[in-house]
Design an enzyme around this catalytic site. Structure first.
Site, mmCIF file in Angstrom:
data_model
loop_
_atom_site.group_PDB
_atom_site.id
_atom_site.type_symbol
_atom_site.label_atom_id
_atom_site.label_comp_id
_atom_site.label_asym_id
_atom_site.label_seq_id
_atom_site.Cartn_x
_atom_site.Cartn_y
_atom_site.Cartn_z
ATOM 1 N N CYS A 139 -0.151 -21.213 1.528
ATOM 2 C CA CYS A 139 -0.309 -22.257 2.547
ATOM 3 C C CYS A 139 -0.442 -21.639 3.937
ATOM 4 O O CYS A 139 0.390 -21.841 4.826
ATOM 5 C CB CYS A 139 0.889 -23.210 2.493
ATOM 6 N N GLU A 146 3.794 14.810 3.020
ATOM 7 C CA GLU A 146 4.275 13.552 2.462
ATOM 8 C C GLU A 146 3.132 12.570 2.172
ATOM 9 O O GLU A 146 3.019 11.524 2.798
ATOM 10 C CB GLU A 146 5.272 12.909 3.421
ATOM 11 N N PRO A 147 2.277 12.878 1.206
ATOM 12 C CA PRO A 147 1.214 11.928 0.859
ATOM 13 C C PRO A 147 1.768 10.692 0.165
ATOM 14 O O PRO A 147 2.678 10.783 -0.663
ATOM 15 C CB PRO A 147 0.319 12.731 -0.084
ATOM 16 N N GLY A 148 1.247 9.559 0.516
ATOM 17 C CA GLY A 148 1.625 8.306 -0.142
ATOM 18 C C GLY A 148 0.386 7.552 -0.548
ATOM 19 O O GLY A 148 0.000 7.511 -1.717
ATOM 20 N N ARG A 188 -1.793 -7.005 3.386
ATOM 21 C CA ARG A 188 -2.477 -6.143 4.347
ATOM 22 C C ARG A 188 -3.637 -6.818 5.067
ATOM 23 O O ARG A 188 -3.824 -6.595 6.274
ATOM 24 C CB ARG A 188 -2.944 -4.845 3.670
ATOM 25 N N GLY A 217 -0.388 11.006 5.885
ATOM 26 C CA GLY A 217 -1.353 10.277 6.694
ATOM 27 C C GLY A 217 -2.797 10.396 6.279
ATOM 28 O O GLY A 217 -3.659 9.730 6.866
#
Length: 454
Positions: free
Chosen positions: A375, A304-306, A344, A262
């Site tokens: 579109c 758990e780094p992403g 995003r 996070g």
């Protein structure tokens, strides 16, 4: 918006999550942007656009910083896990494995990619709130630690696992901690689809103790994503230690404590996330303190780094095409990608930084809106953004796109996905080939009766 200072050497070269651009970024004598020793406009001409570009130095630096910080600040064993949902590919999996990382996966596809990329099964944890029988069986056969998220997981594992080879399990629960982050990526509060509710944890621990096929080795909780605060993780350590103590009292041999990930990154100049080391230090000290207060031996600490590993390591190059001026309102510049390669902005209203790759300095600025080619009127990457005067054919680099861009990409409007390259020390290597329009037809099936006969 990036300016000249973004490329000065006084950047935080030890914590890539605090830089907008990759740490190897520089401007050459011709005032063109270079990353990993490669001129971005030349990459665009060679490999086409849109083009995902990864800086190997940034990614390896982020990995090393996590591992070095854990070794420095946590006196027990530790294992950082790459949250591969951020960006799963053979090349990234191979790279993080070479740096000593494990990995967390949420599908058979991510598991397969990790295993084929060289991550050992015993260093992988398998998440998910609705795992299928086939996915669980695949994880079990490959010695992957399975994160029990709900009773459905338990019922399926009763069929799959054997007492001759007990399934290695980790229990996920919701710790009841909220963070100031986007509603859709806030997963630690009580109203969440993930994990057991706190009131159910004791009964689940007792149930698992009765199964010969179940070997509970760890506990897991995750409180959100793109977090700039450290206090929630201090609070989380206490909640996790309480649960660890309960599990041990029931008779489980818990060796792993997984506090999720996070840590946020810098997308725009206003963002000020903690450094990787600061985050690791806070988490480590909190776990040590919480375990000490409860007379618990230190577990192996997992995180758990992403995003904080891969986001700032990546950028996307687009080519500018059409220009539309709405007098007195807005100037639109359209690029050859958009929501299919970066969903995003339209999904989370996410902000990004960008620059022209051959005019990276902030000179003679004009306010423009960078629109995608899809579109959808909401397909806008950068709204009311300042760029130097540009024209059709110029190349634009959007920074911080290494996470949740390729992994969330689509073929909306039947647009093929971009290629990916990794750069370092002047070398460039293709890691994902560009999709072609004919690739999009490979899974289509045309029934004979639909074929028009002349």
């Amino acid at each position: 918006m990036l300016g000249p200072k973004a490329y000065e050497p006084n950047r935080d070269i030890y914590s890539p999550n605090r830089n907008i651009a990759p740490i190897s970024s520089e401007i050459n004598e011709s005032e063109k942007l270079i990353v990993g020793g490669c001129q971005l406009s030349e990459l665009a001409k060679t490999y086409g656009t849109p083009l995902y570009v990864f800086d190997e130095l940034s990614l390896r630096t982020a990995c090393k910083t996590y591992i070095d910080s854990l070794n420095k600040h946590y006196p027990g064993d530790s294992l950082p896990l790459y949250a591969s949902k951020a960006n799963s590919s053979l090349a990234i999996c191979a790279l993080i494995a070479s740096e000593g990382f494990g990995l967390d996966a949420v599908s058979e596809g991510e598991l397969l990619t990790a295993l084929k990329g060289g991550v050992k099964g015993e260093n992988i944890v398998f998440h998910g709130n609705n795992k299928s029988h086939d996915e669980l069986n695949f994880a079990y056969k490959n010695n992957v630690t399975i994160v029990i998220d709900n009773h459905h997981d338990i019922e399926l594992l009763k069929i799959i696992a054997s007492e001759k080879k007990p399934a290695k399990l980790m229990l996920r629960f919701t710790p009841g901690i909220e963070c100031h982050t986007h509603e859709y990526i806030r997963t630690g509060h009580l109203d969440s689809k993930f994990g057991f509710d706190p009131d159910d944890v004791k009964s689940v621990l007792e149930e698992l103790k009765t199964y010969d096929w179940a070997k509970l080795t760890g506990l897991h909780a995750h409180i959100g994503s793109q977090i700039f605060e450290v206090q929630p993780h201090i609070d989380l350590a206490g909640v996790m230690a309480d649960t660890l103590k309960l599990a041990k009292e029931i008779g489980h041999s818990i060796v792993d404590l997984n506090l999720g990930g996070g840590l946020g990154i810098k997308y725009v100049q206003e963002d000020n996330p903690p450094s990787i080391e600061e985050w690791v230090e806070v988490v480590s000290k909190a776990v040590v303190k919480a375990c000490g207060e409860r007379n618990l031996d230190l577990p192996r600490l997992m995180c758990e780094p992403g995003r904080s590993l891969v986001a700032n390591s990546g950028l996307t190059i687009y080519q500018i095409g059409a220009k539309k001026v709405v007098p007195g309102i807005r100037t639109y510049l359209s690029v050859d990608g958009g929501m299919s390669d970066n969903p995003r902005p339209i999904t989370y209203q996410s902000l990004y930084s960008a620059c022209l790759v051959d005019k990276p300095l902030n000179l003679n600025l004009e306010k423009v809106t960078i629109a995608g080619k899809h579109c959808e009127s909401g397909d806008v990457l950068l709204k009311d953004f300042y760029l130097p005067s540009c024209e059709s054919g110029d190349f634009l680099a959007v920074f911080g796109t290494g996470a949740y861009n390729y992994s969330m990409s689509s073929n909306y409007n039947r647009i093929p996905r971009p290629a990916t390259v990794i750069v370092g020390e002047g070398c460039v290597e293709l890691t994902q080939r560009r999709e072609l329009p004919e690739d999009l037809l490979q899974l289509d099936v045309l029934p004979d009766r639909f074929i028009t006969k002349n």
